[in-house]
Design a protein around this motif. Structure first.
Motif, mmCIF file in Angstrom:
data_model
loop_
_atom_site.group_PDB
_atom_site.id
_atom_site.type_symbol
_atom_site.label_atom_id
_atom_site.label_comp_id
_atom_site.label_asym_id
_atom_site.label_seq_id
_atom_site.Cartn_x
_atom_site.Cartn_y
_atom_site.Cartn_z
ATOM 1 N N GLU A 80 -3.384 -2.938 12.302
ATOM 2 C CA GLU A 80 -3.150 -2.065 13.472
ATOM 3 C C GLU A 80 -1.718 -1.518 13.478
ATOM 4 O OE1 GLU A 80 -4.302 -3.891 17.173
ATOM 5 O OE2 GLU A 80 -6.291 -4.398 16.374
ATOM 6 N N GLU A 81 -0.768 -2.378 13.130
ATOM 7 C CA GLU A 81 0.640 -1.947 13.116
ATOM 8 C C GLU A 81 0.891 -0.862 12.077
ATOM 9 O OE1 GLU A 81 4.337 -4.306 13.312
ATOM 10 O OE2 GLU A 81 3.021 -5.948 13.922
ATOM 11 N N SER A 82 0.336 -1.066 10.875
ATOM 12 C CA SER A 82 0.509 -0.049 9.818
ATOM 13 C C SER A 82 -0.164 1.255 10.217
ATOM 14 C CB SER A 82 -0.077 -0.550 8.490
ATOM 15 O OG SER A 82 0.653 -1.648 7.997
ATOM 16 N N GLN A 83 -1.328 1.132 10.865
ATOM 17 C CA GLN A 83 -2.061 2.321 11.303
ATOM 18 C C GLN A 83 -1.263 3.070 12.381
ATOM 19 O OE1 GLN A 83 -5.224 3.088 9.883
ATOM 20 N NE2 GLN A 83 -4.878 5.042 10.888
ATOM 21 N N ALA A 84 -0.606 2.309 13.259
ATOM 22 C CA ALA A 84 0.134 2.906 14.384
ATOM 23 C C ALA A 84 1.274 3.806 13.913
ATOM 24 C CB ALA A 84 0.672 1.799 15.291
ATOM 25 N N TYR A 143 0.836 -1.201 0.000
ATOM 26 C CA TYR A 143 0.000 0.000 0.000
ATOM 27 C C TYR A 143 0.875 1.256 0.000
ATOM 28 C CZ TYR A 143 -4.545 -2.294 0.773
ATOM 29 O OH TYR A 143 -5.704 -3.026 0.630
ATOM 30 N N ARG A 144 2.211 1.083 -0.086
ATOM 31 C CA ARG A 144 3.103 2.247 -0.169
ATOM 32 C C ARG A 144 3.006 2.847 -1.578
ATOM 33 N NH1 ARG A 144 8.703 -0.246 1.067
ATOM 34 N NH2 ARG A 144 7.674 -2.216 0.561
ATOM 35 N N CYS A 145 2.952 4.159 -1.660
ATOM 36 C CA CYS A 145 2.863 4.792 -2.983
ATOM 37 C C CYS A 145 3.548 6.155 -2.963
ATOM 38 C CB CYS A 145 1.405 4.961 -3.404
ATOM 39 S SG CYS A 145 1.257 5.450 -5.135
ATOM 40 N N ASN A 146 4.289 6.445 -4.038
ATOM 41 C CA ASN A 146 5.010 7.721 -4.125
ATOM 42 C C ASN A 146 4.250 8.776 -4.931
ATOM 43 O OD1 ASN A 146 5.521 6.018 -6.393
ATOM 44 N ND2 ASN A 146 7.096 7.446 -7.069
ATOM 45 N N ALA A 147 3.107 8.400 -5.519
ATOM 46 C CA ALA A 147 2.288 9.386 -6.247
ATOM 47 C C ALA A 147 1.346 10.068 -5.257
ATOM 48 C CB ALA A 147 1.504 8.699 -7.357
ATOM 49 N N ARG A 148 0.738 11.175 -5.687
ATOM 50 C CA ARG A 148 -0.183 11.923 -4.813
ATOM 51 C C ARG A 148 -1.478 12.177 -5.590
ATOM 52 N NH1 ARG A 148 3.519 10.570 -2.095
ATOM 53 N NH2 ARG A 148 5.054 11.842 -0.990
ATOM 54 N N CYS A 149 -2.076 11.123 -6.068
ATOM 55 C CA CYS A 149 -3.237 11.265 -6.962
ATOM 56 C C CYS A 149 -4.426 11.931 -6.275
ATOM 57 C CB CYS A 149 -3.658 9.907 -7.498
ATOM 58 S SG CYS A 149 -2.356 9.137 -8.474
ATOM 59 N N SER A 150 -5.082 12.829 -7.025
ATOM 60 C CA SER A 150 -6.203 13.567 -6.450
ATOM 61 C C SER A 150 -7.408 12.671 -6.188
ATOM 62 C CB SER A 150 -6.601 14.711 -7.390
ATOM 63 O OG SER A 150 -6.977 14.186 -8.654
ATOM 64 N N MET A 151 -7.517 11.537 -6.913
ATOM 65 C CA MET A 151 -8.709 10.690 -6.769
ATOM 66 C C MET A 151 -8.461 9.476 -5.881
ATOM 67 S SD MET A 151 -6.914 10.224 -9.622
ATOM 68 C CE MET A 151 -6.160 8.962 -10.634
ATOM 69 N N CYS A 152 -7.241 9.391 -5.303
ATOM 70 C CA CYS A 152 -6.899 8.234 -4.482
ATOM 71 C C CYS A 152 -6.019 8.688 -3.321
ATOM 72 C CB CYS A 152 -6.162 7.196 -5.332
ATOM 73 S SG CYS A 152 -5.504 5.808 -4.398
ATOM 74 N N ASN A 153 -6.432 8.371 -2.117
ATOM 75 C CA ASN A 153 -5.669 8.777 -0.937
ATOM 76 C C ASN A 153 -4.846 7.637 -0.346
ATOM 77 O OD1 ASN A 153 -6.384 11.567 -0.673
ATOM 78 N ND2 ASN A 153 -8.448 10.868 -0.201
ATOM 79 N N ARG A 154 -4.604 6.599 -1.122
ATOM 80 C CA ARG A 154 -3.850 5.457 -0.607
ATOM 81 C C ARG A 154 -2.460 5.884 -0.121
ATOM 82 N NH1 ARG A 154 -4.426 1.782 2.488
ATOM 83 N NH2 ARG A 154 -6.300 1.083 1.410
ATOM 84 N N TYR A 155 -1.875 6.886 -0.778
ATOM 85 C CA TYR A 155 -0.532 7.332 -0.387
ATOM 86 C C TYR A 155 -0.488 7.837 1.063
ATOM 87 C CZ TYR A 155 -2.161 12.157 -1.249
ATOM 88 O OH TYR A 155 -2.848 13.341 -1.216
ATOM 89 N N LYS A 156 -1.665 8.223 1.604
ATOM 90 C CA LYS A 156 -1.724 8.696 2.991
ATOM 91 C C LYS A 156 -1.797 7.540 3.981
ATOM 92 C CE LYS A 156 -4.176 12.965 1.777
ATOM 93 N NZ LYS A 156 -5.449 13.704 1.905
ATOM 94 N N ALA A 157 -2.043 6.333 3.469
ATOM 95 C CA ALA A 157 -2.238 5.165 4.337
ATOM 96 C C ALA A 157 -1.404 3.987 3.840
ATOM 97 C CB ALA A 157 -3.727 4.800 4.373
ATOM 98 N N PRO A 158 -0.067 4.064 4.004
ATOM 99 C CA PRO A 158 0.797 2.993 3.502
ATOM 100 C C PRO A 158 0.856 1.786 4.441
ATOM 101 C CG PRO A 158 2.140 4.722 4.490
ATOM 102 C CD PRO A 158 0.707 5.175 4.606
ATOM 103 N N SER A 159 1.201 0.635 3.881
ATOM 104 C CA SER A 159 1.435 -0.558 4.701
ATOM 105 C C SER A 159 2.876 -0.528 5.200
ATOM 106 C CB SER A 159 1.186 -1.826 3.886
ATOM 107 O OG SER A 159 1.816 -1.742 2.619
ATOM 108 N N LYS A 160 3.146 -1.260 6.262
ATOM 109 C CA LYS A 160 4.490 -1.363 6.821
ATOM 110 C C LYS A 160 5.235 -2.442 6.046
ATOM 111 C CE LYS A 160 6.201 -0.908 11.481
ATOM 112 N NZ LYS A 160 6.061 -1.341 12.856
#
Length: 394
Positions: A369-373, A18-35
């Protein structure tokens, strides 16, 4: 209701990170990466079933430095593999393609240069993506192309971008805005539906005029996207979780990436494939899929449905190819809902209610939970930027 897959091959999507280096306006996945430590391991990949097609996606898959090992394992399981990427890590993509020249690469480009860079929030994103595709074509790679998520801002670039891909002899995949836990987004919506639909109509007519049967079926897919942005019932049944699945970075197997919240059939880190696929939890998810009202129209669920219910798209293709030959072409007004909206029989507000957009939704990001932490003291952007910087030093 459970279904033993036996020797039957499935259609799978592996979300490797879930790690991402883009900052797409239609997707907020970059704000919530996996560990990274939690992300799906080679051991879990080995437990996957036989597949006729596998999509590797993210986040940005090429952030994973062991992606080559993952692909190597998946080729023992799968007939065909396509990786969805933003094209930023050119050297890594080229290196992987040297070992696997048969692999498919789809680079997300959201329009011509200015539009793409604004939407994807990657400086030089267009040039990097374009350069990567050009390099792959020069290497003799056949299964490469663009992927575009069509929205108000980039709809006018749809046909020009298709023309570029066509001149380069590439594939051209389309999608439209969607909301789900996967995109960490609940407010995506098309505002000017007739304008966006008109651009889809222009693309459909170009595809129908081509000599490629594959493109004629792509025209049908884009016809379905017009239907989707008007919030209508899917043109084909959805069989996600029956013969198609997604697996996330934590080993959770899900029906798809289009549900509002994460729906879990089982966890492949802890279970065997057969235990998971034939479990009561999997049957509960299948029952939910049968009642799902989201009417998604994404290639992951539509492509298998088009193969399974081939007579429907084939009939549409036959009729519209004939029309195209005789100069009539496709009109978006063939869709009753498009006529009804034009004629004032249905309002924008009524159509907005049919979309997956939910202005009041709380977005569940599907993280462990760990990724969220790790997000308590740092933003997802900071975590991933530091991660990539450390990789580049090595």
């Amino acid at each position: 209701m459970s279904k033993n897959n036996g020797e039957k091959k499935l259609n799978g999507t592996v979300i490797v990170t879930y790690r991402c280096n883009a900052r797409c306006s239609m997707c907020n996945r970059y704000k919530a990466p996996s560990k990274p430590e939690e992300e799906i391991s080679i051991e879990t990949i080995r437990k996957l079933p036989k597949m006729y097609f596998t999509n590797i996606t993210g986040g940005e898959p090429f952030i994973r430095t062991d992606l080559k090992d993952i692909v190597r394992e998946l080729y023992k399981k799968s007939d065909r593999i396509v990786i969805s990427t933003n094209g930023f890590f050119t050297d890594r993509i080229v290196d992987l393609c040297k070992e696997f020249p048969q692999i498919g690469i789809r680079i997300s480009i959201e329009g011509l240069e200015k539009t793409n860079n604004e939407i994807r929030g990657l400086q030089d994103g267009y040039q990097k993506g374009y350069k990567t595709l050009k390099t792959l074509r020069e290497m003799g790679m056949k299964d490469v192309g663009f992927g575009m998520t069509v929205q108000d801002k980039n709809a006018p670039d749809l046909v020009p971008l298709y023309d570029i891909s066509n001149e380069m002899g590439m594939e051209f995949a389309t999608a439209s805005l969607h909301n789900s836990f996967y995109f960490v987004e609940a407010k995506n919506i098309i505002h000017d539906r007739p304008m966006v639909a008109k651009n889809f109509e222009n693309l459909i007519n170009k595809l129908l005029k081509s000599k490629s049967p594959k493109k004629w079926f792509r025209a049908y897919f884009n016809h379905g996207l017009i239907n989707y942005i008007y919030g209508q019932k899917r043109l084909l049944p959805c069989d996600m979780s029956f013969d198609t699945f997604f697996i996330d970075p934590y080993g959770d197997v899900m029906p798809c990436n289009g549900t509002k919240d994460k729906e879990v059939m089982g966890n492949l880190n802890r279970q065997t494939w057969d235990e998971l696929w034939n479990s009561p939890e999997a049957d509960k998810v299948r029952a939910k899929v049968r009642c799902c009202d989201r009417n998604c129209w994404m290639i992951g669920s539509v492509s298998p449905a088009m193969h399974k219910y081939i007579w429907k798209p084939a009939t549409w293709v036959f009729v519209h190819k004939i029309k195209s030959i005789f100069g009539k072409g496709y009109s978006m007004y063939e869709n009753k809902i498009v006529r009804d909206y034009r004629d004032g029989k249905v309002t924008k507000e009524e159509l907005d209610k049919c979309s997956t957009c939910d202005m009041c939704a709380v977005v569940n990001n599907g993280l462990s939970e760990e990724s969220q932490a790790q997000l308590v003291n740092k933003s997802g952007e900071e975590i991933v930027d530091a991660d990539i910087a450390a990789q580049m030093k090595k």
